[in-house]
Design a protein around this motif. Structure first.
Motif, mmCIF file in Angstrom:
data_model
loop_
_atom_site.group_PDB
_atom_site.id
_atom_site.type_symbol
_atom_site.label_atom_id
_atom_site.label_comp_id
_atom_site.label_asym_id
_atom_site.label_seq_id
_atom_site.Cartn_x
_atom_site.Cartn_y
_atom_site.Cartn_z
ATOM 1 N N MET A 8 -1.792 -31.769 -36.792
ATOM 2 C CA MET A 8 -2.190 -32.583 -37.950
ATOM 3 C C MET A 8 -3.354 -33.517 -37.603
ATOM 4 N N GLY A 9 -4.225 -33.069 -36.692
ATOM 5 C CA GLY A 9 -5.386 -33.852 -36.300
ATOM 6 C C GLY A 9 -5.149 -34.851 -35.194
ATOM 7 N N TYR A 10 -3.911 -34.981 -34.730
ATOM 8 C CA TYR A 10 -3.573 -35.949 -33.689
ATOM 9 C C TYR A 10 -3.422 -35.278 -32.332
ATOM 10 N N THR A 11 -3.920 -35.921 -31.282
ATOM 11 C CA THR A 11 -3.750 -35.409 -29.924
ATOM 12 C C THR A 11 -2.407 -35.834 -29.331
ATOM 13 N N SER A 12 -1.797 -36.873 -29.878
ATOM 14 C CA SER A 12 -0.498 -37.362 -29.385
ATOM 15 C C SER A 12 0.617 -36.418 -29.811
ATOM 16 N N PRO A 13 1.642 -36.272 -28.965
ATOM 17 C CA PRO A 13 2.800 -35.463 -29.379
ATOM 18 C C PRO A 13 3.551 -36.135 -30.524
ATOM 19 N N PHE A 14 4.289 -35.346 -31.280
ATOM 20 C CA PHE A 14 5.106 -35.854 -32.375
ATOM 21 C C PHE A 14 6.529 -36.065 -31.892
ATOM 22 N N THR A 15 7.124 -37.189 -32.278
ATOM 23 C CA THR A 15 8.541 -37.433 -32.038
ATOM 24 C C THR A 15 9.294 -36.960 -33.269
ATOM 25 N N ILE A 16 10.228 -36.035 -33.083
ATOM 26 C CA ILE A 16 11.014 -35.481 -34.185
ATOM 27 C C ILE A 16 12.319 -36.264 -34.229
ATOM 28 N N ASN A 17 12.522 -37.036 -35.305
ATOM 29 C CA ASN A 17 13.610 -38.012 -35.313
ATOM 30 C C ASN A 17 14.363 -38.091 -36.643
ATOM 31 N N VAL A 18 14.368 -37.010 -37.409
ATOM 32 C CA VAL A 18 15.104 -36.969 -38.674
ATOM 33 C C VAL A 18 16.099 -35.817 -38.593
ATOM 34 N N SER A 19 17.377 -36.123 -38.760
ATOM 35 C CA SER A 19 18.436 -35.112 -38.644
ATOM 36 C C SER A 19 18.437 -34.124 -39.804
ATOM 37 N N ASP A 20 19.066 -32.971 -39.553
ATOM 38 C CA ASP A 20 19.324 -31.948 -40.571
ATOM 39 C C ASP A 20 18.053 -31.441 -41.248
ATOM 40 N N GLN A 21 17.021 -31.206 -40.452
ATOM 41 C CA GLN A 21 15.750 -30.723 -40.987
ATOM 42 C C GLN A 21 15.434 -29.331 -40.471
ATOM 43 N N GLN A 22 14.548 -28.667 -41.179
ATOM 44 C CA GLN A 22 13.948 -27.408 -40.755
ATOM 45 C C GLN A 22 12.487 -27.489 -41.154
ATOM 46 N N PHE A 23 11.580 -27.117 -40.242
ATOM 47 C CA PHE A 23 10.160 -27.152 -40.573
ATOM 48 C C PHE A 23 9.400 -26.098 -39.790
ATOM 49 N N THR A 24 8.222 -25.786 -40.295
ATOM 50 C CA THR A 24 7.345 -24.791 -39.682
ATOM 51 C C THR A 24 5.997 -25.429 -39.404
ATOM 52 N N VAL A 25 5.404 -25.078 -38.256
ATOM 53 C CA VAL A 25 4.013 -25.426 -37.980
ATOM 54 C C VAL A 25 3.208 -24.127 -37.968
ATOM 55 N N TRP A 26 1.970 -24.212 -38.443
ATOM 56 C CA TRP A 26 1.075 -23.076 -38.589
ATOM 57 C C TRP A 26 -0.245 -23.424 -37.935
ATOM 58 N N TYR A 27 -0.797 -22.482 -37.154
ATOM 59 C CA TYR A 27 -2.090 -22.714 -36.509
ATOM 60 C C TYR A 27 -3.201 -22.146 -37.380
ATOM 61 N N ASN A 28 -4.113 -23.017 -37.808
ATOM 62 C CA ASN A 28 -5.172 -22.610 -38.744
ATOM 63 C C ASN A 28 -6.464 -22.187 -38.061
ATOM 64 N N GLY A 29 -6.415 -22.068 -36.738
ATOM 65 C CA GLY A 29 -7.613 -21.695 -35.985
ATOM 66 C C GLY A 29 -8.198 -22.840 -35.192
ATOM 67 N N SER A 30 -7.839 -24.080 -35.579
ATOM 68 C CA SER A 30 -8.334 -25.246 -34.842
ATOM 69 C C SER A 30 -7.304 -26.365 -34.728
ATOM 70 N N ASP A 31 -6.172 -26.249 -35.459
ATOM 71 C CA ASP A 31 -5.214 -27.359 -35.513
ATOM 72 C C ASP A 31 -3.842 -26.814 -35.946
ATOM 73 N N TRP A 32 -2.773 -27.342 -35.368
ATOM 74 C CA TRP A 32 -1.418 -27.039 -35.860
ATOM 75 C C TRP A 32 -1.168 -27.885 -37.093
ATOM 76 N N ARG A 33 -0.629 -27.276 -38.158
ATOM 77 C CA ARG A 33 -0.372 -27.972 -39.410
ATOM 78 C C ARG A 33 1.077 -27.783 -39.818
ATOM 79 N N PHE A 34 1.689 -28.815 -40.396
ATOM 80 C CA PHE A 34 3.014 -28.668 -41.000
ATOM 81 C C PHE A 34 2.818 -27.981 -42.335
ATOM 82 N N VAL A 35 3.629 -26.974 -42.602
ATOM 83 C CA VAL A 35 3.492 -26.244 -43.870
ATOM 84 C C VAL A 35 4.771 -26.352 -44.674
#
Length: 109
Positions: free
Chosen positions: A82-109
């Motif tokens: 999502m444009g950030y070089t820092s890692p993401f802390t995943i801290n919300v229970s009972d979730q499901q999510f996907t990341v997609w690589y658009n050629g230059s950046d991982w994006r949450f979809v």
């Protein structure tokens, strides 16, 4: 989810069962796969592929509802998320999510 010290955003829910789910409870480098992420014993880091092809997706699901108690970290492995070089802390229970690589950046979809 939050970038350490930077942002918080809501995660959408996705359903897709075309690939088998892989159970994970410790640090690994991910591939294009679905992951049941269990943090019952504590947090760890999941690292995205370093050289993904455009269109690569990786999906994560909270298998035991513990992400809010035992956070885990999603690292970009040299790529931004999502444009950030820092890692993401995943801290919300009972979730499901996907990341997609658009050629230059991982994006949450």
């Amino acid at each position: 989810i939050s970038v350490t010290g930077v942002q918080t955003c809501a995660l959408p829910i996705f359903q897709n069962n075309s690939r088998p789910w892989v159970y994970v409870n410790s640090s690994i480098t991910c591939v294009s796969q679905y992951y049941n992420v269990n943090t019952t014993a504590g947090g760890f880091t999941l690292t995205l592929p370093a050289f993904p092809a455009t269109g690569t997706t990786v999906t994560f699901m909270d298998s035991d509802g513990m992400w809010g108690t035992n956070n885990w970290t999603l690292a970009g492995n040299g790529n931004t998320i999502m444009g950030y070089t820092s890692p993401f802390t995943i801290n919300v229970s009972d979730q499901q999510f996907t990341v997609w690589y658009n050629g230059s950046d991982w994006r949450f979809v």
